[in-house]
Scaffold this active site. Structure first.
Site, PDB file in Angstrom:
ATOM      1  N   GLY A 265       0.840  -1.201   0.000  1.00  0.00           N
ATOM      2  CA  GLY A 265       0.000   0.000   0.000  1.00  0.00           C
ATOM      3  C   GLY A 265       0.866   1.238   0.000  1.00  0.00           C
ATOM      4  CB  SER A 266       0.083   4.749   0.720  1.00  0.00           C
ATOM      5  OG  SER A 266      -0.249   4.852   2.094  1.00  0.00           O
ATOM      6  CB  THR A 267       5.385   5.535   1.385  1.00  0.00           C
ATOM      7  OG1 THR A 267       5.784   4.902   0.164  1.00  0.00           O
ATOM      8  CG2 THR A 267       6.601   5.735   2.266  1.00  0.00           C
ATOM      9  N   GLY A 268       2.975   6.273   3.315  1.00  0.00           N
ATOM     10  CA  GLY A 268       2.518   6.951   4.517  1.00  0.00           C
ATOM     11  C   GLY A 268       1.845   6.002   5.503  1.00  0.00           C
ATOM     12  CB  VAL A 269      -0.773   3.397   5.071  1.00  0.00           C
ATOM     13  CG1 VAL A 269      -1.321   2.239   5.898  1.00  0.00           C
ATOM     14  CG2 VAL A 269      -1.912   4.328   4.667  1.00  0.00           C
ATOM     15  CD  GLU A 293       5.251  -3.059  -3.812  1.00  0.00           C
ATOM     16  OE1 GLU A 293       5.275  -1.832  -4.095  1.00  0.00           O
ATOM     17  OE2 GLU A 293       4.396  -3.843  -4.235  1.00  0.00           O
ATOM     18  CB  CYS A 327       3.805  -0.790  -7.069  1.00  0.00           C
ATOM     19  SG  CYS A 327       2.418  -1.418  -6.115  1.00  0.00           S
ATOM     20  CD  GLU A 425       2.849   5.926  -5.385  1.00  0.00           C
ATOM     21  OE1 GLU A 425       3.012   4.765  -5.793  1.00  0.00           O
ATOM     22  OE2 GLU A 425       2.669   6.206  -4.187  1.00  0.00           O
TER      23      GLU A 425
END
Length: 543
Positions: A265-269, A293, A327, A425
């Site tokens: 999922g997202s980098t922030g999460v 990832e 991705c 992104e």
């Protein structure tokens, strides 16, 4: 009782069907698409031996036809996550004690069911629920998920065979235990295969799993769950819940038996997950495994020796297949000035030739983006480029959500190499190109490496071997999957193990033996055949 050493040889990759006009697979897939659209599914959560319905229903709508309802799924809350954990822990002992060959054969059977009986259903639910065309669905929800299941069985069998040496008078052995507690799998909308792999790779190792899929992937996730059950997966081993991310995190990350998270999922999460787990370390039985990832801002850099046709094709496919919602999708490209005009001309011509529409029309190359939130976010970047003096749209740029969430594939030419769409992104059908002086390849490599915090995929296109070698060395840390003379997408299980570093994740390489080590805890056992009976060593004696 083990009665033999069981061998699971390296499989071959599942052949990709082509769905050509008049083919049997195309005829059958169209029949299943019509069948699924003709009825509304009532989709429960799968917790232990129960199909859980809450009557808090959310509609499942095709992103390319949002007036149509495919069915409804029952959403849960914190108590359902707790029930899933309880069901998983109740199943843990019997699952961990099941013989390896029995565990393995459940997943091998699931792979065969997808390859045959359920292939059109896996593809059709992915096409309708996630707006993938037939080819993109075939390589994802059929071939890749089959490969994950079969190759992971092989890889795990190889791990189990790895044993230490033994000295005289002793025997040493290594056993590979599942983790203590339960594993949380959090999966995205964009690949049905990721939705299948994240829970099953951990479960294959003897772990029990709470699986939270994206709400926009429920339609294909429930189909995969049914297949696992038909293949013989015991109740409680994988528990599928439909809850919000904060809800599943609140319960799982505050549970003593939390043993690990498998995330895409997202980098922030993912960063928030890591922070929460770190703060809660005092409550866990063991150090949780954190495997993720995350995002990407994937690049293509062309050398002045590159063939413009090769560059344009790599970009048209790499940036716009599945609407750029990969991705690994090509999102920024660096084109040398000597071939820039030819490449741009071919990009414009290619985009103008794309057909866009529903997945049921197999002539459509482009379908819809996943939902309204994504549509609005992508459109904002396009609108910003239209207003900016630092960028110009040279192809595409039209957006409409009247019937579905359609965004025309768009190419932005940035005059500033640090323009926002070169750096952030977007996760949609937007490619930004930057034209650099043809003799500044080495300087541009530094720009590629330093522009983005991500390091997932990238490619170099060149007919000059020295330039190729230079790019490969200087971009060593800029991509976990690096391609030479190809698009930066399309990793195949067993061929290109997938994952990146920096802001793109922990690089634990899905589709390889490396990932499976993360879901195992090794125990070394030494047995001495003739143990000593006196503490004294020979060196203690006098001359």
């Amino acid at each position: 009782m083990n009665l033999g050493y069981f061998n699971y040889p390296m499989p071959v990759n599942e052949p990709v069907l082509n769905y050509a006009p008049g083919s049997a697979e195309k005829k059958r897939l169209k029949e299943v698409l019509a069948e699924l659209k003709s009825k509304e599914l009532d989709v429960p959560m799968y917790i232990g031996n129960k199909e859980v319905r809450t009557n808090k229903k959310s509609a499942i709508r095709p992103p390319h036809e949002h007036q149509h309802v495919l069915g409804y799924f029952h959403t849960g809350d914190e108590k359902h996550v707790q029930q899933a954990i309880d069901a998983a822990l109740a199943a843990k002992e019997s699952w961990a004690n099941m013989s390896w060959e029995s565990r393995a054969n459940i997943f091998l059977r699931a792979a065969d069911l997808i390859a045959t009986k359920y292939r059109p259903y896996m593809n059709a639910t992915t096409m309708l629920g996630q707006s993938k065309n037939a080819f993109q669905a075939e390589i994802d929800s059929a071939c890749e998920i089959i490969d994950f299941l079969r190759f992971n069985v092989h890889f795990l069998s190889e791990i189990y065979r790895q044993q230490p040496i033994s000295g005289a008078g002793m025997h040493n052995r290594m056993e590979y235990r599942p983790l203590e507690g339960f594993v949380l799998a959090v999966t995205p909308f964009n690949f049905t295969a990721i939705g299948g792999n994240l829970p099953t790779s951990a479960a294959m190792c003897g772990n029990v799993v709470v699986w939270k899929c994206a709400n926009t992937q429920v339609y294909s996730a429930q189909m995969f769950m049914k297949i696992l059950k038909e293949a013989g997966l015991p109740d409680g081993v994988i528990n599928l819940v439909y809850v919000s991310g904060p809800t599943v995190g609140q319960v799982c990350f505050n549970h003593k038996e939390f043993a690990g998270v498998h995330f895409t999922g997202s980098t922030g999460v993912f960063n928030n997950m890591w922070e929460t787990i770190g703060k809660n370390m005092g409550m866990y039985r063991s150090y949780p495994r954190i495997v993720g990832e995350t995002g990407g801002k994937d690049f293509v850099i062309a050398h002045k020796s590159a063939d413009p046709d090769v560059v344009a094709t790599a970009l048209l496919r790499g940036a716009f297949e599945y609407q750029g919602q990969k991705c690994s999708a090509a999102s920024r490209a660096y084109i040398p000035s000597n071939i820039a005009d030819k490449v741009k001309k071919k990009l414009v011509a290619g985009i103008n030739s794309f057909k866009m529409g529903t997945v049921e029309d197999f002539t459509n190359f482009i379908n819809a983006v996943i939902d309204e939130k994504s549509f609005d976010s992508i459109k904002a970047y396009i609108d910003g480029a239209k207003r900016s003096k630092k960028a110009a749209i040279i192809a595409g740029g039209e957006c409409s959500k009247k019937n579905g969430y359609f965004i025309q594939p768009t190419v932005i030419e940035a005059l500033d190499p640090k323009y926002v769409t070169m750096c952030e992104e977007i996760f949609g059908p937007v490619l930004t190109i930057y034209v650099y002086p043809a003799n500044s390849f080495e300087e541009t490599l530094k720009l590629v490496d330093q522009t983005s915090p991500y390091a997932l995929t990238g490619s170099v296109i060149s007919q000059d071997r020295e330039a190729t070698e230079s790019a490969t060395a200087k971009l060593r840390n800029a991509a976990g999957n690096f391609y030479i003379n190809d698009k930066p997408t399309g990793a195949v299980v067993g061929q290109q193990p997938f994952g990146g570093a920096r802001g793109s994740g922990t690089n634990d390489k899905a589709g390889s033996i490396l990932n499976l080590y993360r879901w195992l805890s090794a125990r070394t056992i030494k047995e001495t055949f003739n143990p000593p009976t006196d503490y004294r060593y020979p060196f203690l004696g006098e001359e």
